[in-house]
Design a protein around this motif. Sequence first.
Motif, short mmCIF file in Angstrom:
data_model
loop_
_atom_site.label_atom_id
_atom_site.label_comp_id
_atom_site.label_asym_id
_atom_site.label_seq_id
_atom_site.Cartn_x
_atom_site.Cartn_y
_atom_site.Cartn_z
N GLN A 4 26.78 24.50 45.82
CA GLN A 4 27.90 23.65 45.95
C GLN A 4 28.00 22.55 46.90
O GLN A 4 29.05 22.21 47.49
CB GLN A 4 28.83 24.87 46.36
N CYS A 5 26.92 21.65 47.26
CA CYS A 5 27.05 20.84 48.19
C CYS A 5 27.91 19.51 47.67
O CYS A 5 28.56 18.73 48.42
CB CYS A 5 25.73 20.20 48.25
N ALA A 6 28.21 19.62 46.22
CA ALA A 6 29.06 18.50 45.88
C ALA A 6 30.48 18.81 46.03
O ALA A 6 31.21 17.93 46.35
CB ALA A 6 28.90 18.33 44.08
N GLU B 144 28.47 17.48 51.17
CA GLU B 144 27.27 18.04 51.72
C GLU B 144 26.02 17.41 51.09
O GLU B 144 24.82 17.96 51.74
CB GLU B 144 27.21 19.42 52.11
N CYS B 145 25.87 17.15 50.08
CA CYS B 145 24.51 16.88 49.09
C CYS B 145 23.59 15.66 50.20
O CYS B 145 22.41 15.74 50.06
CB CYS B 145 24.75 16.18 47.76
N ASP B 146 24.38 14.89 51.03
CA ASP B 146 23.57 14.14 51.76
C ASP B 146 22.69 14.56 52.57
O ASP B 146 21.59 13.99 53.04
CB ASP B 146 24.52 12.58 51.87
N THR B 147 23.22 15.77 53.22
CA THR B 147 22.52 16.52 54.09
C THR B 147 21.41 17.11 53.58
O THR B 147 20.20 17.12 54.25
CB THR B 147 23.35 17.69 54.67
N TYR B 148 21.46 17.56 52.36
CA TYR B 148 20.37 18.34 51.46
C TYR B 148 19.16 17.23 51.20
O TYR B 148 18.01 17.75 50.99
CB TYR B 148 20.65 19.27 50.71
N ALA B 149 19.72 16.15 51.07
CA ALA B 149 18.72 14.96 50.53
C ALA B 149 17.59 14.61 51.42
O ALA B 149 16.67 14.00 51.10
CB ALA B 149 19.45 13.79 50.26
N ALA B 150 17.55 15.35 52.70
CA ALA B 150 16.45 15.25 53.49
C ALA B 150 15.20 15.88 52.94
O ALA B 150 14.00 15.52 53.09
CB ALA B 150 16.75 15.91 54.80
N PHE B 151 15.37 16.75 51.99
CA PHE B 151 14.41 17.39 51.22
C PHE B 151 13.52 16.42 50.26
O PHE B 151 12.27 16.31 50.38
CB PHE B 151 14.70 18.63 50.54
N PHE C 27 16.97 22.53 44.40
CA PHE C 27 17.37 23.38 43.37
C PHE C 27 18.98 23.58 43.83
O PHE C 27 19.42 24.30 44.55
CB PHE C 27 16.87 24.57 43.28
N HIS C 28 19.91 22.59 43.00
CA HIS C 28 21.23 22.53 43.32
C HIS C 28 21.98 23.17 42.23
O HIS C 28 21.84 22.91 41.13
CB HIS C 28 21.57 20.78 43.54
N ILE C 29 23.02 24.03 42.76
CA ILE C 29 24.04 24.66 41.88
C ILE C 29 25.37 24.31 42.05
O ILE C 29 25.83 24.49 43.24
CB ILE C 29 23.73 26.38 42.05
N GLU C 30 26.29 23.94 41.26
CA GLU C 30 27.49 23.91 41.09
C GLU C 30 28.24 24.89 40.16
O GLU C 30 27.41 25.02 39.15
CB GLU C 30 27.76 22.48 40.96
N TYR C 31 29.35 25.36 40.63
CA TYR C 31 29.71 26.45 39.79
C TYR C 31 31.15 25.95 39.02
O TYR C 31 31.93 25.17 39.30
CB TYR C 31 30.37 27.56 40.61
N SER C 32 31.22 26.24 37.60
CA SER C 32 32.16 25.62 36.84
C SER C 32 33.73 25.92 36.93
O SER C 32 34.48 25.48 36.63
CB SER C 32 31.69 25.99 35.34
N GLY C 33 33.78 27.31 37.78
CA GLY C 33 35.21 27.87 37.76
C GLY C 33 35.50 28.17 36.47
O GLY C 33 36.86 28.67 36.28
N GLU C 34 34.85 28.43 35.37
CA GLU C 34 35.31 28.72 33.96
C GLU C 34 34.45 30.07 33.72
O GLU C 34 33.56 30.30 34.22
CB GLU C 34 35.28 27.74 33.19
N ASP C 35 35.52 30.74 32.78
CA ASP C 35 34.89 32.39 32.28
C ASP C 35 33.96 31.62 31.02
O ASP C 35 34.27 31.65 30.04
CB ASP C 35 35.79 33.05 31.94
N VAL C 36 32.60 31.33 31.42
CA VAL C 36 31.57 31.03 30.38
C VAL C 36 30.43 31.83 30.29
O VAL C 36 29.27 31.40 30.13
CB VAL C 36 31.34 29.64 30.27
N GLY C 37 30.71 33.05 30.90
CA GLY C 37 29.26 34.02 30.98
C GLY C 37 28.86 34.90 29.82
O GLY C 37 27.63 34.96 29.97
#
Length: 282
Positions: A209-211, A215-222, A230-240
């Motif tokens: 959830q850096c987006a 906070e993504c610019d912080t992790y761009a150090a890698f 390996f970046h995960i954002e969550y949809s907030g939707e029931d698509v499971g």
Amino acid sequence: MSSGRLLVKQTFVVFTICLVWLSVPANGHIHQRTPGGVHLRTLKRGGINTNQSDGSSIWQPRPGVKWQIQLENAVEDTSINAEVICYFSAGTYEEWRSDADQFSSSDFGSSLDDWPGERWLDINSSNVRRILSARLDMAQKKGCDGVDPDNIDGYDNENGLGLTTNDSINLLKYLANQAHSRGMSIGLKNGGDIISDVIDNMQWSVNEQCAQYNECDTYAAFTSVNKPVFHIEYSGEDVGSQRKLKIRVTEEKKSDACHAEGAEKFSTVIKNMNLSAWVEYC
């Protein structure tokens, strides 16, 4: 693995997780916060091997690899030849783990509000480190190529132990030395505040959830030093459920996840909170 698609001439990372204490396919794993222990993640071999001082090599994936993560349900497609990364919680006690009885009462801090049966650990405890070393031994015996120690950011939570950033830095350097000595690579899970102190010891970053939190610019150090995020954002939707694997998020949500400032070179996936097989790519 799950529903990942292998593209021609493109490295694919199947980053599912499975408990090391369960029987695991040679090239697959499922990550789950259910009874078990050390979880597995799989990555297709793509990258380089970095040589250690003792002549051994540590697997180093490259930025931009396509990947998948799955915690819920069994992985159905295990045909992809992928690397395995073993997951375990390094900073919290989980009462359902098979080694739970090895912790002492003095190792425990505050309970985690959102995770029943889980408590922060005194990561400076010699007993805690002994248990974590045993988990690394198990990961090595399972043939894991790397490890992903979770919950290393007790300093940023009400931990009840007075844990500091230096405590987490020291733990990660200890775990990195232990993992590398066993021929395995290691990644930093979240922990943006301590990146500069541990990045030389880590082979990748896993971020959630850096987006969303800008906070993504912080992790761009890698990625700036040719290590993947390996970046995960969550949809907030029931698509499971399996019946809903073809449901797609809105273009706005996809754009927010995929075009966050600093995330241009990230390996981004959009997942539901249960981390089932459903996935969206940029």
